[in-house]
Each structure stands twice: as structure tokens, then as C-alpha cells.
Write a protein that holds these residues in place. Structure first.
Motif, PDB file in Angstrom:
ATOM      1  N   THR A  99       0.834  -1.192   0.000  1.00 27.02           N
ATOM      2  CA  THR A  99       0.000   0.000   0.000  1.00 27.02           C
ATOM      3  C   THR A  99       0.868   1.241   0.000  1.00 27.02           C
ATOM      4  OG1 THR A  99      -1.706  -1.158   1.240  1.00 27.02           O
ATOM      5  CG2 THR A  99      -1.824   1.234   1.194  1.00 27.02           C
ATOM      6  N   PHE A 100       0.715   2.054  -1.036  1.00 25.65           N
ATOM      7  CA  PHE A 100       1.412   3.329  -1.110  1.00 25.65           C
ATOM      8  C   PHE A 100       0.480   4.410  -0.578  1.00 25.65           C
ATOM      9  CE2 PHE A 100       5.263   2.891  -3.801  1.00 25.65           C
ATOM     10  CZ  PHE A 100       5.145   1.552  -4.136  1.00 25.65           C
TER      11      PHE A 100
ATOM     12  N   TRP B  34       0.060  -3.464 -11.847  1.00 25.29           N
ATOM     13  CA  TRP B  34      -0.446  -2.224 -12.408  1.00 25.29           C
ATOM     14  C   TRP B  34      -1.006  -1.350 -11.279  1.00 25.29           C
ATOM     15  CZ3 TRP B  34       0.193   0.293 -16.748  1.00 25.29           C
ATOM     16  CH2 TRP B  34       0.521  -0.399 -17.922  1.00 25.29           C
ATOM     17  N   TYR B  35      -0.599  -0.066 -11.303  1.00 27.82           N
ATOM     18  CA  TYR B  35      -1.084   0.909 -10.329  1.00 27.82           C
ATOM     19  C   TYR B  35      -1.717   2.090 -11.065  1.00 27.82           C
ATOM     20  CZ  TYR B  35       1.892  -1.335  -6.780  1.00 27.82           C
ATOM     21  OH  TYR B  35       2.480  -2.221  -5.918  1.00 27.82           O
ATOM     22  N   ARG B  36      -2.617   2.717 -10.354  1.00 28.34           N
ATOM     23  CA  ARG B  36      -3.204   3.980 -10.821  1.00 28.34           C
ATOM     24  C   ARG B  36      -2.806   5.081  -9.842  1.00 28.34           C
ATOM     25  NH1 ARG B  36      -9.198   5.687 -12.649  1.00 28.34           N
ATOM     26  NH2 ARG B  36      -9.168   7.837 -11.834  1.00 28.34           N
ATOM     27  N   GLN B  37      -2.459   6.247 -10.369  1.00 28.23           N
ATOM     28  CA  GLN B  37      -2.122   7.386  -9.521  1.00 28.23           C
ATOM     29  C   GLN B  37      -2.915   8.603  -9.969  1.00 28.23           C
ATOM     30  OE1 GLN B  37       1.983   8.841  -9.536  1.00 28.23           O
ATOM     31  NE2 GLN B  37       1.830   9.231  -7.341  1.00 28.23           N
ATOM     32  N   ASP B  38      -3.668   9.199  -9.057  1.00 25.46           N
ATOM     33  CA  ASP B  38      -4.403  10.433  -9.312  1.00 25.46           C
ATOM     34  C   ASP B  38      -3.590  11.604  -8.768  1.00 25.46           C
ATOM     35  OD1 ASP B  38      -6.892   8.242  -8.818  1.00 25.46           O
ATOM     36  OD2 ASP B  38      -7.093   9.615 -10.523  1.00 25.46           O
ATOM     37  N   GLN B  41      -1.845  12.200  -5.135  1.00 27.07           N
ATOM     38  CA  GLN B  41      -2.134  11.031  -4.312  1.00 27.07           C
ATOM     39  C   GLN B  41      -1.107   9.933  -4.535  1.00 27.07           C
ATOM     40  OE1 GLN B  41      -6.227   9.722  -4.460  1.00 27.07           O
ATOM     41  NE2 GLN B  41      -6.989  11.786  -4.778  1.00 27.07           N
ATOM     42  N   GLY B  42      -1.164   8.928  -3.684  1.00 29.83           N
ATOM     43  CA  GLY B  42      -0.275   7.780  -3.816  1.00 29.83           C
ATOM     44  C   GLY B  42      -0.762   6.802  -4.871  1.00 29.83           C
ATOM     45  N   LEU B  43      -0.127   5.646  -4.930  1.00 24.08           N
ATOM     46  CA  LEU B  43      -0.450   4.630  -5.932  1.00 24.08           C
ATOM     47  C   LEU B  43      -1.484   3.654  -5.377  1.00 24.08           C
ATOM     48  CD1 LEU B  43       2.460   5.739  -6.621  1.00 24.08           C
ATOM     49  CD2 LEU B  43       2.888   3.493  -7.612  1.00 24.08           C
ATOM     50  N   ARG B  44      -2.435   3.289  -6.226  1.00 26.83           N
ATOM     51  CA  ARG B  44      -3.429   2.286  -5.847  1.00 26.83           C
ATOM     52  C   ARG B  44      -3.328   1.097  -6.793  1.00 26.83           C
ATOM     53  NH1 ARG B  44      -9.110   5.151  -5.645  1.00 26.83           N
ATOM     54  NH2 ARG B  44      -8.256   6.311  -7.428  1.00 26.83           N
ATOM     55  N   LEU B  45      -3.359  -0.097  -6.234  1.00 30.65           N
ATOM     56  CA  LEU B  45      -3.130  -1.319  -7.000  1.00 30.65           C
ATOM     57  C   LEU B  45      -4.377  -1.716  -7.778  1.00 30.65           C
ATOM     58  CD1 LEU B  45      -1.122  -3.655  -7.551  1.00 30.65           C
ATOM     59  CD2 LEU B  45      -2.151  -4.825  -5.589  1.00 30.65           C
ATOM     60  N   ILE B  46      -4.201  -1.964  -9.082  1.00 32.22           N
ATOM     61  CA  ILE B  46      -5.318  -2.369  -9.938  1.00 32.22           C
ATOM     62  C   ILE B  46      -5.349  -3.893 -10.082  1.00 32.22           C
ATOM     63  CG2 ILE B  46      -6.432  -2.101 -12.181  1.00 32.22           C
ATOM     64  CD1 ILE B  46      -4.814   0.480 -12.566  1.00 32.22           C
ATOM     65  N   TYR B  89      -0.870   5.926 -15.071  1.00 33.69           N
ATOM     66  CA  TYR B  89      -0.838   4.486 -14.842  1.00 33.69           C
ATOM     67  C   TYR B  89       0.612   4.000 -14.817  1.00 33.69           C
ATOM     68  CZ  TYR B  89      -5.845   4.469 -15.576  1.00 33.69           C
ATOM     69  OH  TYR B  89      -7.181   4.708 -15.456  1.00 33.69           O
ATOM     70  N   LEU B  90       0.941   3.247 -13.793  1.00 36.77           N
ATOM     71  CA  LEU B  90       2.304   2.770 -13.587  1.00 36.77           C
ATOM     72  C   LEU B  90       2.351   1.253 -13.538  1.00 36.77           C
ATOM     73  CD1 LEU B  90       3.226   5.413 -10.953  1.00 36.77           C
ATOM     74  CD2 LEU B  90       4.560   5.036 -13.012  1.00 36.77           C
ATOM     75  N   CYS B  91       3.310   0.695 -14.228  1.00 39.61           N
ATOM     76  CA  CYS B  91       3.546  -0.747 -14.242  1.00 39.61           C
ATOM     77  C   CYS B  91       4.817  -1.029 -13.453  1.00 39.61           C
ATOM     78  CB  CYS B  91       3.687  -1.222 -15.684  1.00 39.61           C
ATOM     79  SG  CYS B  91       4.006  -2.987 -15.871  1.00 39.61           S
ATOM     80  N   ALA B  92       4.846  -2.126 -12.718  1.00 45.60           N
ATOM     81  CA  ALA B  92       6.016  -2.484 -11.928  1.00 45.60           C
ATOM     82  C   ALA B  92       6.249  -3.986 -12.003  1.00 45.60           C
ATOM     83  CB  ALA B  92       5.835  -2.047 -10.472  1.00 45.60           C
ATOM     84  N   SER B  93       7.433  -4.400 -11.596  1.00 42.93           N
ATOM     85  CA  SER B  93       7.734  -5.826 -11.554  1.00 42.93           C
ATOM     86  C   SER B  93       8.654  -6.117 -10.386  1.00 42.93           C
ATOM     87  CB  SER B  93       8.383  -6.289 -12.863  1.00 42.93           C
ATOM     88  OG  SER B  93       9.701  -5.799 -12.985  1.00 42.93           O
ATOM     89  N   THR B  94       8.620  -7.373  -9.924  1.00 47.13           N
ATOM     90  CA  THR B  94       9.576  -7.859  -8.939  1.00 47.13           C
ATOM     91  C   THR B  94      10.097  -9.210  -9.401  1.00 47.13           C
ATOM     92  OG1 THR B  94       7.794  -8.849  -7.634  1.00 47.13           O
ATOM     93  CG2 THR B  94       8.608  -6.703  -6.907  1.00 47.13           C
TER      94      THR B  94
END
Lengths: 110, 114
Positions: A99-100, B34-38, B41-46, B89-94
Motif C-alpha cells: 500500500t502506497f 499495475w497501479y493507478r495514480q491520481d 495522491q499515492g499509488l493504488r493497486l489495480i 498508470y504505472l507498471c512495476a515488476s519484482t
């Protein structure tokens, strides 16, 4: 996963140390503390992470309290390019639950 | 250099239209997000995927869909059911699903409504 609380904004003089606090009072034993920063219109950049020991890398130091309920990110010699939003998150075994929050906007001033 | 590539950088959607955002990684990472950011605000997981052909809903999955047919690709479709799609919209990986793996992020796609 535990939620985190950060101050919304902080200022720091150029060349001085920036100390960014984070509270994570509900952190679980297997959850790591991560710090990222985001410069406007870019993706977040990983800075550092730790479980319970203090950590240091070329970018910053991470100090985690003994009870693990809070931590501090230290930028030892802040520069103008360190102006960004800094996010503290905790993450455990559920990889989908990071959670960010809204982060801390750090402004480094000349 | 290894990394995450998101395209396009800017995207415009007409009312009632589906659009697909691309995310490709050459890091050989198993998990993608995938995250959304408004604004402000911070990032919310989609959505997130921990392995090929498997994915799970995040906190705000309604109006979105994903697929994970290849390890290196995790496209996000913003459907017409998403009534307020304007966001970053932000994409990430681990590397894996383990908790001690930092996320690597792309540079994002900014979606706007015409």
C-alpha cells in the motif's frame, strides 16, 4: 499489510541531512520496510529496504526502531535533485499488498 | 539495459472506447503489477500477476482487465466501464513474489479523456 503514516511535507537545506520519518505501528514480523521516491511525472525509484537491522547504501540510510513500529530514511547530504515525493511502504509475503500512502513531499532549498 | 517499458507515454480515450496500455519487461521478473495514480495522491493497486497465466485483482480492479500470456508482458485494458479513467498508470515488476524483492517501475502512461 500494515499501513504507514508519513508527514505530508518537509523542507531541508541543501547540503544538510534530510531525515524522513515513517510510522508503521501494525507491521508484522515478516514484513519489510521499503522506501521509494517519485519525481514529478516519472515512475517511483527504489531507494532502500530493511527488515529489522539498519541499512545503508549509496543513496541513503534506513534506521528502523527496535520495536519496528517506525523508521527514518536519511539522505546524508541533500541536493536540489533530491526534491521529490518519498513513499514508505511495508510489504510481506502477499506480493499484491503493497500500500502506497500519499508520501512526504521533500523540498530541498538552496 | 534491463528495465520496464510502458507505452504509449500519453494516451487519449474517447467516450465508450476501450484502450490498452502496454507494459514490457526484460528483467526476467516473475511478478508484475499495475497501479493507478491520481494527482497529488499515492499509488493504488489495480491488478497483479505473480506467474504467467495467473493474475489477481487489486484494490480498484473494476473497469479494468489484464492478461499475462507471456512472462515479459502484462497489458492493461481500460474498458468503457471505467467511468473516470483519467489518471497516471504505472507498471512495476519484482523478481519473485518473495517479500524482500524491491519493485522496479516503468515511467508511466498518462491517460486522458477526449
Amino acid at each position: 499489510d500494515a499501513k504507514t503514516t508519513q508527514p505530508p511535507s518537509m523542507d531541508c537545506a541543501e547540503g544538510r541531512a534530510a531525515n524522513l520519518p515513517c510510522n508503521h505501528s501494525t507491521i508484522s514480523g515478516n514484513e519489510y520496510v521499503y522506501w521509494y521516491r517519485q519525481i514529478h511525472s516519472q515512475g517511483p525509484q527504489y531507494i532502500i529496504h530493511g527488515l529489522k537491522n539498519n541499512e545503508t547504501n549509496e543513496m541513503a540510510s534506513l534506521i528502523i526502531t527496535e520495536d519496528r513500529k517506525s523508521s527514518t530514511l536519511i539522505l546524508p547530504h541533500a541536493t536540489l535533485r533530491d526534491t521529490a515525493v518519498y513513499y514508505c511502504i511495508v510489504r510481506g509475503t502477499n506480493a499484491g499488498k503493497s500500500t502506497f500512502g500519499d508520501g512526504t513531499t521533500l523540498t530541498v532549498k538552496p | 539495459d534491463g528495465g520496464i517499458t510502458q507505452s504509449p507515454k500519453y494516451l487519449f480515450r474517447k467516450e465508450g472506447q476501450n484502450v490498452t496500455l502496454s507494459c514490457e519487461q526484460n528483467l526476467n521478473h516473475d511478478a508484475m503489477y499495475w497501479y493507478r495514480q491520481d494527482p497529488g495522491q499515492g499509488l493504488r493497486l489495480i491488478y497483479y500477476s505473480q506467474i504467467v497465466n495467473d493474475f489477481q485483482k487489486g484494490d480498484i480492479a473494476e473497469g479494468y482487465s489484464v492478461s499475462r500470456e507471456k512472462k515479459e508482458s502484462f497489458p492493461l485494458t481500460v474498458t468503457s466501464a471505467q467511468k473516470n479513467p483519467t489518471a497516471f498508470y504505472l507498471c512495476a515488476s519484482t523478481k519473485s513474489r518473495r517479500e524482500n524483492q524491491p519493485q522496479h517501475f516503468g515511467d508511466g502512461t498518462r491517460l486522458s479523456i477526449l
